[in-house]
Design a protein around this motif. Structure first.
Motif, PDB file in Angstrom:
ATOM      1  N   ASN A 338      58.654  58.131  52.705  1.00 13.29           N
ATOM      2  CA  ASN A 338      57.974  58.783  51.513  1.00 13.29           C
ATOM      3  C   ASN A 338      57.699  60.228  51.856  1.00 13.29           C
ATOM      4  OD1 ASN A 338      57.664  56.275  50.212  1.00 13.29           O
ATOM      5  ND2 ASN A 338      55.836  56.090  51.114  1.00 13.29           N
ATOM      6  N   ALA A 339      57.465  60.716  53.138  1.00 13.30           N
ATOM      7  CA  ALA A 339      57.500  62.133  53.282  1.00 13.30           C
ATOM      8  C   ALA A 339      58.906  62.848  52.929  1.00 13.30           C
ATOM      9  CB  ALA A 339      57.054  62.411  54.966  1.00 13.30           C
ATOM     10  N   ALA A 340      59.966  62.038  53.210  1.00 17.10           N
ATOM     11  CA  ALA A 340      61.351  62.815  52.964  1.00 17.10           C
ATOM     12  C   ALA A 340      61.376  62.773  51.568  1.00 17.10           C
ATOM     13  CB  ALA A 340      62.216  62.013  53.635  1.00 17.10           C
ATOM     14  N   VAL A 341      60.940  61.831  50.711  1.00 12.43           N
ATOM     15  CA  VAL A 341      61.081  61.890  49.326  1.00 12.43           C
ATOM     16  C   VAL A 341      60.150  63.096  48.732  1.00 12.43           C
ATOM     17  CG1 VAL A 341      60.246  60.681  47.249  1.00 12.43           C
ATOM     18  CG2 VAL A 341      61.446  59.526  49.117  1.00 12.43           C
ATOM     19  N   ALA A 342      58.971  63.367  49.378  1.00 15.47           N
ATOM     20  CA  ALA A 342      58.319  64.556  49.096  1.00 15.47           C
ATOM     21  C   ALA A 342      59.011  65.924  49.542  1.00 15.47           C
ATOM     22  CB  ALA A 342      56.841  64.557  49.663  1.00 15.47           C
ATOM     23  N   GLY A 343      59.648  65.776  50.416  1.00 14.46           N
ATOM     24  CA  GLY A 343      60.536  66.972  50.764  1.00 14.46           C
ATOM     25  C   GLY A 343      61.699  67.237  49.866  1.00 14.46           C
ATOM     26  N   LEU A 344      62.148  66.208  49.456  1.00 14.69           N
ATOM     27  CA  LEU A 344      63.383  66.239  48.374  1.00 14.69           C
ATOM     28  C   LEU A 344      62.948  66.805  47.185  1.00 14.69           C
ATOM     29  CD1 LEU A 344      65.553  63.187  47.528  1.00 14.69           C
ATOM     30  CD2 LEU A 344      64.431  64.396  45.665  1.00 14.69           C
ATOM     31  N   LEU A 345      61.680  66.644  47.004  1.00 17.49           N
ATOM     32  CA  LEU A 345      60.900  66.979  45.505  1.00 17.49           C
ATOM     33  C   LEU A 345      60.685  68.624  45.792  1.00 17.49           C
ATOM     34  CD1 LEU A 345      60.464  66.032  42.813  1.00 17.49           C
ATOM     35  CD2 LEU A 345      57.865  65.632  43.608  1.00 17.49           C
ATOM     36  N   LEU A 346      60.383  68.918  47.027  1.00 17.26           N
ATOM     37  CA  LEU A 346      60.016  70.373  47.342  1.00 17.26           C
ATOM     38  C   LEU A 346      61.243  71.173  47.318  1.00 17.26           C
ATOM     39  CD1 LEU A 346      57.956  72.323  48.403  1.00 17.26           C
ATOM     40  CD2 LEU A 346      58.357  71.855  50.806  1.00 17.26           C
ATOM     41  N   ALA A 347      62.316  70.562  47.905  1.00 19.08           N
ATOM     42  CA  ALA A 347      63.742  71.304  47.975  1.00 19.08           C
ATOM     43  C   ALA A 347      64.172  71.617  46.606  1.00 19.08           C
ATOM     44  CB  ALA A 347      64.756  70.387  48.830  1.00 19.08           C
ATOM     45  N   ALA A 348      64.035  70.506  45.409  1.00 20.09           N
ATOM     46  CA  ALA A 348      64.334  70.630  44.332  1.00 20.09           C
ATOM     47  C   ALA A 348      63.728  71.578  43.403  1.00 20.09           C
ATOM     48  CB  ALA A 348      64.296  69.255  43.556  1.00 20.09           C
ATOM     49  N   LEU A 349      62.207  71.676  44.005  1.00 17.86           N
ATOM     50  CA  LEU A 349      61.512  72.737  43.248  1.00 17.86           C
ATOM     51  C   LEU A 349      62.046  74.063  43.398  1.00 17.86           C
ATOM     52  CD1 LEU A 349      58.824  73.808  41.882  1.00 17.86           C
ATOM     53  CD2 LEU A 349      57.875  73.702  44.093  1.00 17.86           C
ATOM     54  N   TRP A 350      62.827  74.397  44.463  1.00 19.52           N
ATOM     55  CA  TRP A 350      63.195  75.720  44.754  1.00 19.52           C
ATOM     56  C   TRP A 350      64.775  75.638  43.954  1.00 19.52           C
ATOM     57  CZ3 TRP A 350      62.707  80.525  45.647  1.00 19.52           C
ATOM     58  CH2 TRP A 350      63.979  81.249  45.943  1.00 19.52           C
ATOM     59  N   ASN A 351      65.536  74.690  44.208  1.00 19.58           N
ATOM     60  CA  ASN A 351      66.914  74.735  43.983  1.00 19.58           C
ATOM     61  C   ASN A 351      67.183  73.182  43.478  1.00 19.58           C
ATOM     62  OD1 ASN A 351      69.585  75.247  43.226  1.00 19.58           O
ATOM     63  ND2 ASN A 351      70.365  75.002  45.337  1.00 19.58           N
ATOM     64  N   PRO A 352      67.402  73.057  42.030  1.00 18.65           N
ATOM     65  CA  PRO A 352      67.788  74.051  40.912  1.00 18.65           C
ATOM     66  C   PRO A 352      66.484  74.417  40.092  1.00 18.65           C
ATOM     67  CG  PRO A 352      68.414  71.963  40.269  1.00 18.65           C
ATOM     68  CD  PRO A 352      67.651  71.716  41.524  1.00 18.65           C
ATOM     69  N   VAL A 353      65.395  74.035  40.313  1.00 16.44           N
ATOM     70  CA  VAL A 353      64.224  74.208  39.480  1.00 16.44           C
ATOM     71  C   VAL A 353      63.981  75.828  39.311  1.00 16.44           C
ATOM     72  CG1 VAL A 353      61.854  73.665  38.587  1.00 16.44           C
ATOM     73  CG2 VAL A 353      63.575  71.887  39.553  1.00 16.44           C
ATOM     74  N   ILE A 354      63.596  76.414  40.285  1.00 13.66           N
ATOM     75  CA  ILE A 354      63.048  77.800  40.531  1.00 13.66           C
ATOM     76  C   ILE A 354      64.201  78.728  40.306  1.00 13.66           C
ATOM     77  CG2 ILE A 354      62.068  79.524  41.607  1.00 13.66           C
ATOM     78  CD1 ILE A 354      59.880  77.508  42.846  1.00 13.66           C
ATOM     79  N   THR A 355      65.409  78.433  40.995  1.00 18.35           N
ATOM     80  CA  THR A 355      66.530  79.366  40.609  1.00 18.35           C
ATOM     81  C   THR A 355      67.171  79.336  39.404  1.00 18.35           C
ATOM     82  OG1 THR A 355      67.916  77.258  41.528  1.00 18.35           O
ATOM     83  CG2 THR A 355      67.062  79.147  43.197  1.00 18.35           C
ATOM     84  N   SER A 356      67.036  78.102  38.653  1.00 17.13           N
ATOM     85  CA  SER A 356      67.577  78.421  37.330  1.00 17.13           C
ATOM     86  C   SER A 356      66.399  78.707  36.370  1.00 17.13           C
ATOM     87  CB  SER A 356      68.173  76.984  36.919  1.00 17.13           C
ATOM     88  OG  SER A 356      67.353  75.788  36.878  1.00 17.13           O
ATOM     89  N   GLY A 357      65.359  78.420  36.539  1.00 18.29           N
ATOM     90  CA  GLY A 357      64.210  78.473  35.516  1.00 18.29           C
ATOM     91  C   GLY A 357      63.408  79.938  35.486  1.00 18.29           C
ATOM     92  N   ILE A 358      63.508  80.603  36.522  1.00 18.20           N
ATOM     93  CA  ILE A 358      62.579  81.732  36.746  1.00 18.20           C
ATOM     94  C   ILE A 358      63.639  83.075  36.905  1.00 18.20           C
ATOM     95  CG2 ILE A 358      61.150  83.083  38.094  1.00 18.20           C
ATOM     96  CD1 ILE A 358      59.808  80.424  36.910  1.00 18.20           C
ATOM     97  N   ARG A 359      63.556  83.728  35.807  1.00 20.07           N
ATOM     98  CA  ARG A 359      64.383  84.974  35.938  1.00 20.07           C
ATOM     99  C   ARG A 359      64.033  86.218  36.174  1.00 20.07           C
ATOM    100  NH1 ARG A 359      68.138  83.279  30.531  1.00 20.07           N
ATOM    101  NH2 ARG A 359      66.296  84.158  29.756  1.00 20.07           N
ATOM    102  N   GLY A 360      62.844  86.201  35.968  1.00 18.91           N
ATOM    103  CA  GLY A 360      61.577  87.470  36.261  1.00 18.91           C
ATOM    104  C   GLY A 360      60.430  87.335  36.212  1.00 18.91           C
ATOM    105  N   LEU A 361      59.671  88.596  36.427  1.00 20.40           N
ATOM    106  CA  LEU A 361      58.028  88.417  36.479  1.00 20.40           C
ATOM    107  C   LEU A 361      57.564  87.479  35.429  1.00 20.40           C
ATOM    108  CD1 LEU A 361      55.458  89.103  37.859  1.00 20.40           C
ATOM    109  CD2 LEU A 361      55.309  91.195  36.535  1.00 20.40           C
ATOM    110  N   ALA A 362      57.836  87.885  34.036  1.00 18.06           N
ATOM    111  CA  ALA A 362      57.414  87.131  32.915  1.00 18.06           C
ATOM    112  C   ALA A 362      57.443  85.538  33.051  1.00 18.06           C
ATOM    113  CB  ALA A 362      58.077  87.582  31.700  1.00 18.06           C
ATOM    114  N   ASP A 363      58.746  84.970  33.429  1.00 18.05           N
ATOM    115  CA  ASP A 363      58.808  83.789  33.645  1.00 18.05           C
ATOM    116  C   ASP A 363      57.991  83.053  34.841  1.00 18.05           C
ATOM    117  OD1 ASP A 363      60.729  83.715  31.837  1.00 18.05           O
ATOM    118  OD2 ASP A 363      62.394  83.811  33.458  1.00 18.05           O
ATOM    119  N   GLY A 364      57.701  83.881  35.851  1.00 19.29           N
ATOM    120  CA  GLY A 364      56.805  83.347  36.823  1.00 19.29           C
ATOM    121  C   GLY A 364      55.522  83.500  36.348  1.00 19.29           C
ATOM    122  N   LEU A 365      55.133  84.169  35.653  1.00 17.12           N
ATOM    123  CA  LEU A 365      53.642  84.250  35.010  1.00 17.12           C
ATOM    124  C   LEU A 365      53.574  82.978  33.904  1.00 17.12           C
ATOM    125  CD1 LEU A 365      53.002  87.944  34.374  1.00 17.12           C
ATOM    126  CD2 LEU A 365      52.018  86.691  36.188  1.00 17.12           C
TER     127      LEU A 365
END
Length: 397
Positions: A338-365
């Motif tokens: 279950n700790a690894a499953v949480a890590g899987l979700l954390l990794a996916a938060l970075w790639n591809p979720v943030i890398t494909s969704g946040i293109r600039g400051l406005a997206d981050g806000l």
């Protein structure tokens, strides 16, 4: 005795229909939406039970998020609930893709570009909320936080289905060797309305179809039977789901002349712009087939064939899984998993979720505002999703 309204298949269908209309962002985001709806909002099961369910579906071939949805429906309202959860989550995108294949829409117009980008941004907030909630519940101590971070680092450096299985397997061994569940930790059994005998029968049917369909297709040449065989095999043999299934589908439908290469790529592009599981791409391919079956019949046949293994595996595995997870040694392994499953979700938060969704400051806000709306102001997820999509559409050039 009548079924309580909140445990009826109809109620399950309505819950998953809303998820099927709003769950953008891929399988990891889908798991986050399911957690918000079924664990936090409706309390259908505990955080630990949900994580155990996700862990099981990560080990099974097929679309993990769809299998989790089927399992939730099965536990809530029996077999009809499993079908209702699948139908609600799957049919919105499947029907849209069949309509596209019939020429009723164009791939590039499936969702306006600005609205689609807004949906990618809100997926950042949804997944971030799930990471925070699962980390607090499943990683309350140093060793499990370390496992979560190690799994996330591995998956960021080496993305892919094999790395996911490796991270989960190693974390399970670490948990078995070094973690101990508290003696007074309650075991919350999963409400699985399937006996072990029935589970063994479902697993037997899974293997019988996997081995028997190619023989039937060879003995009685028929494009319909060959289509069922090809799509069933794709759903049965792919770990990681989503994009991983594309090579199998391409090899099945393009070289045979069933679907033109350009149509395959157009449908794949449209599948990125609709909510729900990427496996619904099968509906587009079935509707685009040259010769019978095609159109609505072909789309529904391909859709049912590719998802059938997911149901057979989850209905077959759940009765045995619930008994296994009650054992102390298995619970220790699950602490690591279950700790690894949480890590899987954390990794996916970075790639591809943030890398494909946040293109600039406005997206981050915008993502930050969506996260506040979900976690602090307790807005309903569907409202946050709709708001971000509308805002993205409004400000698009």
């Amino acid at each position: 005795m009548p079924t309580p309204p909140d445990r009826s298949a109809w109620q399950v269908f309505l819950v998953f229909l809303r998820l099927g209309l709003t769950s953008f962002g891929g399988p990891v985001a889908h798991l986050a939406y399911f957690r918000t709806e079924c664990v936090e909002r409706r309390r259908w099961l505990s955080e630990a039970a949900y994580a155990d369910l996700v862990a099981l579906c990560q080990f099974l071939p097929g679309p993990a998020s769809s299998q989790v949805g089927m399992a939730l429906g099965l536990m809530r309202a029996g077999y009809r609930g499993a079908f209702a959860a699948w139908a609600g989550f799957t049919l919105p995108s499947a029907l849209a893709l069949i309509a596209l294949a019939l020429g009723l829409a164009h791939a590039g117009d499936a969702v306006p570009a600005g609205a689609l980008h807004g949906l990618k941004v809100v997926a950042v907030a949804v997944v971030a909320q799930a990471v925070w909630g699962m980390a607090r519940s499943l990683c309350p101590d140093g060793p499990r936080r370390a496992l979560m971070l190690a799994a996330a680092a591995l998956l960021i450096a080496w993305p892919g289905a094999m790395a996911q299985l490796l991270a989960i397997g190693v974390a399970g061994l670490v948990g078995l060797a070094g973690l101990r569940p508290a003696a007074d930790t309650p075991h919350a059994p999963l409400a699985v309305p399937v006996t072990r005998r029935a589970g063994a029968a479902w697993l037997g049917l899974f293997f019988a179809l996997l081995l028997g369909l190619p023989l039937l297709a060879a003995a009685w040449p028929s494009q319909a039977l060959a289509v069922v065989d090809a799509f069933y095999r794709a759903g049965a043999l792919v770990f990681g789901g989503g994009h991983v299934v594309l090579p199998l589908l391409q090899a099945s439908v393009v070289p045979t002349g069933w679907v033109a290469g350009d149509a395959f790529l157009a449908g794949y592009g449209a599948a990125q712009a609709v909510p729900g599981p990427l496996f619904t791409f099968a509906a587009f391919l079935g509707a685009s087939l040259q010769g019978a079956p095609s159109g609505w019949a072909g789309g529904l046949i391909a859709l049912l064939a590719i998802f059938a293994p997911a149901f057979l595996l989850i209905a077959g595995a759940l009765p045995f899984w619930d008994g296994l997870r009650a054992r102390p040694r298995v619970r220790a392994a699950l602490m690591g998993i279950n700790a690894a499953v949480a890590g899987l979700l954390l990794a996916a938060l970075w790639n591809p979720v943030i890398t494909s969704g946040i293109r600039g400051l406005a997206d981050g806000l915008l993502a930050g505002a969506a996260l506040l709306a979900l976690m602090r102001w307790k807005w309903p997820p569907w409202g946050v999703v709709a708001g971000c999509a509308a805002l993205g559409w409004a400000v698009a050039p």
